[in-house]
Write an enzyme that holds these catalytic residues in place. Structure first.
Site, PDB file in Angstrom:
ATOM      1  N   ARG A  40     141.462  64.339  61.932  1.00 34.54           N
ATOM      2  CA  ARG A  40     142.127  64.663  63.648  1.00 34.54           C
ATOM      3  C   ARG A  40     142.882  63.645  64.034  1.00 34.54           C
ATOM      4  O   ARG A  40     143.449  62.610  63.188  1.00 34.54           O
ATOM      5  CB  ARG A  40     141.074  64.084  64.633  1.00 34.54           C
ATOM      6  CG  ARG A  40     139.402  65.104  64.831  1.00 34.54           C
ATOM      7  CD  ARG A  40     138.859  64.572  65.990  1.00 34.54           C
ATOM      8  NE  ARG A  40     137.839  65.322  65.439  1.00 34.54           N
ATOM      9  CZ  ARG A  40     136.731  65.345  64.878  1.00 34.54           C
ATOM     10  NH1 ARG A  40     136.457  64.449  64.702  1.00 34.54           N
ATOM     11  NH2 ARG A  40     135.858  65.936  65.445  1.00 34.54           N
ATOM     12  N   LYS A  68     136.982  60.669  68.230  1.00 37.41           N
ATOM     13  CA  LYS A  68     136.092  61.237  68.905  1.00 37.41           C
ATOM     14  C   LYS A  68     134.340  61.030  68.822  1.00 37.41           C
ATOM     15  O   LYS A  68     133.692  61.174  69.688  1.00 37.41           O
ATOM     16  CB  LYS A  68     136.186  62.497  68.592  1.00 37.41           C
ATOM     17  CG  LYS A  68     135.755  64.224  69.075  1.00 37.41           C
ATOM     18  CD  LYS A  68     135.938  65.468  68.985  1.00 37.41           C
ATOM     19  CE  LYS A  68     134.997  65.872  69.514  1.00 37.41           C
ATOM     20  NZ  LYS A  68     136.096  67.430  69.936  1.00 37.41           N
ATOM     21  N   HIS A 133     146.174  70.160  65.676  1.00 34.67           N
ATOM     22  CA  HIS A 133     144.967  70.568  65.139  1.00 34.67           C
ATOM     23  C   HIS A 133     144.558  71.358  63.811  1.00 34.67           C
ATOM     24  O   HIS A 133     144.327  71.507  63.128  1.00 34.67           O
ATOM     25  CB  HIS A 133     143.646  70.907  66.226  1.00 34.67           C
ATOM     26  CG  HIS A 133     142.365  70.101  66.737  1.00 34.67           C
ATOM     27  ND1 HIS A 133     142.037  68.635  66.519  1.00 34.67           N
ATOM     28  CD2 HIS A 133     141.181  70.932  65.933  1.00 34.67           C
ATOM     29  CE1 HIS A 133     141.157  68.639  66.218  1.00 34.67           C
ATOM     30  NE2 HIS A 133     140.547  69.697  66.085  1.00 34.67           N
ATOM     31  N   ARG A 136     144.101  70.622  60.345  1.00 33.20           N
ATOM     32  CA  ARG A 136     142.806  69.931  60.026  1.00 33.20           C
ATOM     33  C   ARG A 136     142.218  70.947  60.163  1.00 33.20           C
ATOM     34  O   ARG A 136     141.778  71.341  58.652  1.00 33.20           O
ATOM     35  CB  ARG A 136     142.105  68.755  61.088  1.00 33.20           C
ATOM     36  CG  ARG A 136     140.635  68.887  61.353  1.00 33.20           C
ATOM     37  CD  ARG A 136     139.842  68.166  62.357  1.00 33.20           C
ATOM     38  NE  ARG A 136     138.643  68.188  62.512  1.00 33.20           N
ATOM     39  CZ  ARG A 136     138.097  67.679  62.226  1.00 33.20           C
ATOM     40  NH1 ARG A 136     138.242  66.276  60.986  1.00 33.20           N
ATOM     41  NH2 ARG A 136     136.418  67.277  62.743  1.00 33.20           N
ATOM     42  N   HIS A 159     130.448  68.955  61.563  1.00 36.35           N
ATOM     43  CA  HIS A 159     129.736  70.068  63.104  1.00 36.35           C
ATOM     44  C   HIS A 159     128.197  69.856  62.894  1.00 36.35           C
ATOM     45  O   HIS A 159     127.281  70.094  61.760  1.00 36.35           O
ATOM     46  CB  HIS A 159     130.598  71.151  61.955  1.00 36.35           C
ATOM     47  CG  HIS A 159     131.647  71.312  62.438  1.00 36.35           C
ATOM     48  ND1 HIS A 159     132.930  72.321  62.043  1.00 36.35           N
ATOM     49  CD2 HIS A 159     132.763  70.769  63.389  1.00 36.35           C
ATOM     50  CE1 HIS A 159     133.833  72.278  62.885  1.00 36.35           C
ATOM     51  NE2 HIS A 159     133.636  71.388  63.882  1.00 36.35           N
ATOM     52  N   TYR A 168     134.991  76.795  63.400  1.00 40.52           N
ATOM     53  CA  TYR A 168     136.148  76.144  63.861  1.00 40.52           C
ATOM     54  C   TYR A 168     137.660  76.369  63.182  1.00 40.52           C
ATOM     55  O   TYR A 168     138.716  76.451  63.438  1.00 40.52           O
ATOM     56  CB  TYR A 168     136.299  75.022  63.486  1.00 40.52           C
ATOM     57  CG  TYR A 168     136.896  74.418  63.852  1.00 40.52           C
ATOM     58  CD1 TYR A 168     136.976  73.557  65.016  1.00 40.52           C
ATOM     59  CD2 TYR A 168     137.739  73.149  62.705  1.00 40.52           C
ATOM     60  CE1 TYR A 168     138.156  71.929  64.569  1.00 40.52           C
ATOM     61  CE2 TYR A 168     138.438  72.137  62.342  1.00 40.52           C
ATOM     62  CZ  TYR A 168     138.646  71.750  63.523  1.00 40.52           C
ATOM     63  OH  TYR A 168     139.697  71.125  63.249  1.00 40.52           O
TER      64      TYR A 168
END
Length: 186
Positions: A40, A68, A133, A136, A159, A168
């Site tokens: 990230r 995160k 993002h 990533r 995840h 994603y």
């Protein structure tokens, strides 16, 4: 929150890298850290030289606590990124942030400015829906396209399911586009 896409076209990635190499080494490092590690942007921006440089060059892995998730993550540096980091960190002090802001003596670049850099890069190369993002997601998209290994990618991203990972990295969108594009009755 705005949805962002991965950079799907490898030729565009190559051209972006070339442009950044010629114009701004710091931005190149940020870009490559994103597309080669899947980190990230918040984790990239807090990296210091000491996190990527060992006593005899660059370590094989970076150990960090993800901002995160709060989980420790081990990142392995591939040869292309290793070379970029080695060249970039020559003459830098260990305490320096890798992606320094131009404001202040040793402050990391802010997320907003990182977003502007990536967004502008997307506009220059006519790639829509880019944001921080996207770097990533680009890592995951190309890893999946190369290997079809959603289980390992799910683990890399922390995840909860393969479905979350595929959504994603925008594989679902690609499949839907392909379904419409390939539909033929005659």
């Amino acid at each position: 929150m705005e949805s962002v896409e991965p950079i799907r076209d490898k030729e565009v990635l190559k051209n972006m890298r070339y442009y950044l190499k010629e114009t701004n080494e710091r931005n190149l490092v940020m870009f490559e850290l994103g597309i080669y590690t899947g980190l990230r942007i918040s984790d990239i921006l807090k990296l210091r030289v000491e996190d990527v440089r060992g006593k005899k060059g660059i370590k094989k892995e970076i150990k960090l606590i993800e901002k995160k998730t709060g989980k420790e993550k081990e990142i392995f540096i591939n040869p292309i990124l290793k070379r970029t980091l080695s060249e970039y960190t020559k003459g830098m002090d260990d305490i320096e942030y890798l992606i320094k802001s131009r404001n202040g003596k040793n402050k990391p670049l802010g997320r907003t400015q990182a977003y502007r850099i990536i967004k502008e890069l997307g506009e220059m190369f006519d790639v829509e829906d880019l944001g921080t993002h996207s770097l990533r997601k680009t890592f995951g998209y190309h890893y999946y396209k190369k290997t079809n290994d959603v289980a390992l990618l799910q683990k890399i991203y922390n995840h909860t399911s393969p479905e979350v990972t595929l959504r994603y990295i925008c594989i679902d969108k690609d499949s839907i586009r392909k379904a419409y594009r390939d539909m033929r009755y005659y």
